[in-house]
Design an enzyme around this catalytic site. Structure first.
Site, mmCIF file in Angstrom:
data_model
loop_
_atom_site.group_PDB
_atom_site.id
_atom_site.type_symbol
_atom_site.label_atom_id
_atom_site.label_comp_id
_atom_site.label_asym_id
_atom_site.label_seq_id
_atom_site.Cartn_x
_atom_site.Cartn_y
_atom_site.Cartn_z
ATOM 1 N N THR A 149 0.823 -1.206 0.000
ATOM 2 C CA THR A 149 0.000 0.000 0.000
ATOM 3 C C THR A 149 0.860 1.261 0.000
ATOM 4 O O THR A 149 1.944 1.280 0.605
ATOM 5 C CB THR A 149 -0.946 0.009 1.223
ATOM 6 O OG1 THR A 149 -1.547 1.307 1.344
ATOM 7 C CG2 THR A 149 -0.220 -0.290 2.526
ATOM 8 N N SER A 166 -1.251 3.127 10.586
ATOM 9 C CA SER A 166 -2.205 2.276 11.318
ATOM 10 C C SER A 166 -1.535 0.926 11.506
ATOM 11 O O SER A 166 -0.565 0.590 10.803
ATOM 12 C CB SER A 166 -3.512 2.098 10.528
ATOM 13 O OG SER A 166 -3.315 1.201 9.444
ATOM 14 N N TYR A 201 -2.702 -1.807 10.589
ATOM 15 C CA TYR A 201 -2.846 -2.475 9.293
ATOM 16 C C TYR A 201 -1.720 -2.063 8.340
ATOM 17 O O TYR A 201 -1.066 -2.911 7.727
ATOM 18 C CB TYR A 201 -4.214 -2.135 8.654
ATOM 19 C CG TYR A 201 -4.152 -2.174 7.155
ATOM 20 C CD1 TYR A 201 -4.070 -3.401 6.484
ATOM 21 C CD2 TYR A 201 -4.107 -1.005 6.391
ATOM 22 C CE1 TYR A 201 -3.951 -3.445 5.108
ATOM 23 C CE2 TYR A 201 -3.986 -1.039 5.018
ATOM 24 C CZ TYR A 201 -3.910 -2.254 4.382
ATOM 25 O OH TYR A 201 -3.774 -2.308 3.014
ATOM 26 N N HIS A 202 -1.506 -0.738 8.205
ATOM 27 C CA HIS A 202 -0.475 -0.293 7.262
ATOM 28 C C HIS A 202 0.909 -0.820 7.670
ATOM 29 O O HIS A 202 1.734 -1.160 6.826
ATOM 30 C CB HIS A 202 -0.477 1.237 7.154
ATOM 31 C CG HIS A 202 -1.632 1.800 6.363
ATOM 32 N ND1 HIS A 202 -2.776 2.283 6.954
ATOM 33 C CD2 HIS A 202 -1.818 1.950 5.030
ATOM 34 C CE1 HIS A 202 -3.619 2.705 6.012
ATOM 35 N NE2 HIS A 202 -3.053 2.518 4.834
HETATM 36 N N1 USQ Z 1 -11.593 9.504 4.907
HETATM 37 C C1 USQ Z 1 -12.487 10.534 5.011
HETATM 38 N N2 USQ Z 1 -13.805 10.226 5.127
HETATM 39 C C2 USQ Z 1 -14.272 8.954 5.118
HETATM 40 C C3 USQ Z 1 -13.343 7.903 5.012
HETATM 41 C C4 USQ Z 1 -12.008 8.206 4.901
HETATM 42 O O1 USQ Z 1 -12.096 11.706 5.006
HETATM 43 O O2 USQ Z 1 -15.491 8.763 5.239
HETATM 44 C C5 USQ Z 1 -10.171 9.836 4.763
HETATM 45 C C6 USQ Z 1 -9.237 9.227 5.809
HETATM 46 O O3 USQ Z 1 -9.136 10.037 6.941
HETATM 47 C C7 USQ Z 1 -7.934 9.118 5.037
HETATM 48 C C8 USQ Z 1 -8.378 8.921 3.599
HETATM 49 O O4 USQ Z 1 -9.746 9.301 3.530
HETATM 50 O O5 USQ Z 1 -7.236 10.328 5.089
HETATM 51 C C9 USQ Z 1 -8.268 7.516 3.091
HETATM 52 O O6 USQ Z 1 -9.048 6.667 3.899
HETATM 53 P P1 USQ Z 1 -9.531 5.255 3.333
HETATM 54 O O7 USQ Z 1 -10.329 4.596 4.380
HETATM 55 O O8 USQ Z 1 -10.108 5.394 1.972
HETATM 56 O O9 USQ Z 1 -8.104 4.569 3.064
HETATM 57 P P2 USQ Z 1 -7.074 3.858 4.008
HETATM 58 O O10 USQ Z 1 -7.531 3.686 5.405
HETATM 59 O O11 USQ Z 1 -5.762 4.547 3.810
HETATM 60 O O12 USQ Z 1 -7.006 2.413 3.366
HETATM 61 C C10 USQ Z 1 -7.418 2.131 2.014
HETATM 62 C C11 USQ Z 1 -7.621 0.646 1.901
HETATM 63 C C12 USQ Z 1 -6.291 -0.036 2.159
HETATM 64 C C13 USQ Z 1 -5.229 0.506 1.222
HETATM 65 C C14 USQ Z 1 -5.155 2.007 1.317
HETATM 66 C C15 USQ Z 1 -4.271 2.634 0.273
HETATM 67 O O13 USQ Z 1 -8.594 0.217 2.831
HETATM 68 O O14 USQ Z 1 -6.437 -1.430 1.978
HETATM 69 O O15 USQ Z 1 -3.994 -0.041 1.582
HETATM 70 O O16 USQ Z 1 -6.461 2.569 1.107
HETATM 71 S S1 USQ Z 1 -3.489 4.064 0.895
HETATM 72 O O17 USQ Z 1 -4.496 4.973 1.414
HETATM 73 O O18 USQ Z 1 -2.722 4.648 -0.169
HETATM 74 O O19 USQ Z 1 -2.630 3.620 1.990
#
Ligand code: USQ
Length: 409
Positions: free
Chosen positions: A144, A179, A181-182
């Site tokens: 990721t 996190s 997870y990350h």
């Molecule tokens: N976010 C919002 N509002 C929401 C949900 C999320 O503002 O309702 C924000 C979070 O605070 C964060 C961003 O959107 O800043 C991304 O959140 P996310 O839940 O879309 O992504 P993340 O938790 O980072 O994880 C997801 C996948 C994971 C993958 C990752 C890629 O679940 O499997 O590894 O995206 S990355 O984000 O590049 O690490």
């Protein structure tokens, strides 16, 4: 090419099997069906209905004319995994069989522990099984972009040149995950790189950005892939589109100025295919940053609102307190040349993709509406007010489908 997909029942795995099969590749797969259980544990459902796995496999056979050997196994079941690899003799293995949720890993100790053991130990089991049964196969491992965090310098693809006290070296770029997870993905990356160095495995470690989009082939709804919207398993853009179709406010966290790398599900399929069809040399550990756009969460919320608007749906944005500990104002400039050098050509632009996804979601709006209480965030990264009673499903925090509850194998 013979491709074994670990995690073939998942959001990416199921479309990947179809995409690769359409290109003439032969597919087998494994999945412990845990994703279905995790989403149920969170009290939610996939917005787009998905068929049970046996029906999926029947549809696959009818459509492609060939069957997909399927193994219902957890990767930590090391002997069963070994038998599956030995039987199929793959040219490549794609590792998608991990728990992908940052919020899920942040619930409490049991969930953090489960996610790290499931992911790190499952991948370790796969590495050893590949060494024994298919040492020449190419491993495509899903990592990721979140492994890098948000450093105040540009992000290269895995490695960078460093000069320190008069000496130079090419070293892994620092990982600063956000996190539990990350971090599990960071630990995987180190283990995969070590296996390449130690055993001559050839691997591609894919630093993928946030994936968005639906997969609903018109030929047959049994081919549909899932699309989650709950706070743990729904990614930001997919959640925003689900919110828009039911008139729920779109929820950027905090100021919404945090930037992320993104790509559509169709582009993810194209990129994974390019990695598979251009394998590394034996012993090579290479890293691809897999993304198309870099946008702020606020821009994404606005794009979803505008896409909904163009379809006659009035959507509005309402920021909520950020439940996560993450930088909201930061530099973010990742490189992504490796896949472009192999021929990656982004498909539809994001606004077009969003309109298509909203169109696919509209017939299922009632499913999202019935689970709208799963949309607001309840899992916090930092100490804060305790969630109201009943806010977190299963607050006894039993981890469903925990292989360690079934006994270590
Ligand atoms: N976010 C919002 N509002 C929401 C949900 C999320 O503002 O309702 C924000 C979070 O605070 C964060 C961003 O959107 O800043 C991304 O959140 P996310 O839940 O879309 O992504 P993340 O938790 O980072 O994880 C997801 C996948 C994971 C993958 C990752 C890629 O679940 O499997 O590894 O995206 S990355 O984000 O590049 O690490």
């Amino acid at each position: 090419m013979r491709v074994f997909i670990a995690g073939v029942d998942g959001y990416l795995g199921w479309p990947l099997a179809q995409h690769l099969s359409a290109r003439g590749h032969v597919i087998a797969g494994a999945d412990a069906l845990l994703r279905r259980n995790w989403v149920a544990e969170r009290g939610s459902v996939s917005a787009i209905p998905i068929a049970p796995v046996d029906e999926r496999l029947t549809a696959y056979r009818e459509l492609s004319g060939s069957s997909l050997p399927f193994h219902a196994l957890n990767l930590r079941d090391h002997s069963a995994l070994g038998r599956a690899l030995a039987d199929f003799a793959p040219d490549a293995v794609v590792q998608l069989a991990e728990c992908p949720s940052a919020p899920y890993s942040m619930i409490d100790f049991r969930h953090a522990d489960f996610v790290q053991r499931n992911n790190v130990s499952g991948t370790l089991s796969l590495l050893f099984a590949m060494r024994e049964h298919c040492p020449d196969a190419h491993l495509v491992k899903l990592g990721t972009m979140g492994e890098y965090g948000t450093p105040d310098v540009d992000i290269p693809e895995g490695f960078f040149e460093v000069e320190f006290r008069g000496r130079r070296d090419r070293l892994p770029f620092p990982r600063q995950a956000g996190s539990w997870y990350h971090w599990s993905k960071v630990f995987d990356s180190h283990n995969v790189a070590f296996a390449c160095r130690l055993w001559g495995l050839g691997a591609t470690d894919v630093m993928q950005g946030i994936v968005y989009g639906s997969w609903c082939p018109p030929a047959d709804p049994r081919l549909n892939s899932r699309l989650d919207f709950d706070e743990a398993f729904g990614t930001a853009v997919n959640r925003f589109c689900c919110q828009a179709v039911i008139g729920h406010p779109i929820t950027p966290y905090g100021s919404g100025t945090q930037s992320r790398a993104l790509l559509s599900l169709a582009d993810s399929m194209q990129c994974l295919t390019l990695a598979l069809e251009h394998p590394p040399t034996p012993g090579e550990y290479r890293v691809f940053n897999q993304l198309r756009d870099v946008l702020s969460i606020k821009q994404l919320a606005e794009l979803v609102r505008d896409a909904a608007d163009s379809l006659g749906i009035t959507a509005h944005i309402a920021t909520v307190d950020n439940p996560r500990s993450e930088a909201e104002a930061h530099h973010y400039s990742p490189d992504s040349e490796n896949l472009r050098a192999l021929g990656f050509k982004p498909s539809a632009p994001i606004d077009e993709e969003l309109r298509r996804m909203i169109g696919d979601l509209l017939p299922h709006a009632d499913r999202v509406k019935a689970h709208a209480d799963r949309l607001p965030p309840t899992v916090r990264w930092h100490p804060g007010p305790a969630p109201a009673a009943g806010e977190v499903p299963d607050s006894s925090t039993q981890v469903t489908s925990d292989p360690w509850q079934e006994g270590d194998r």
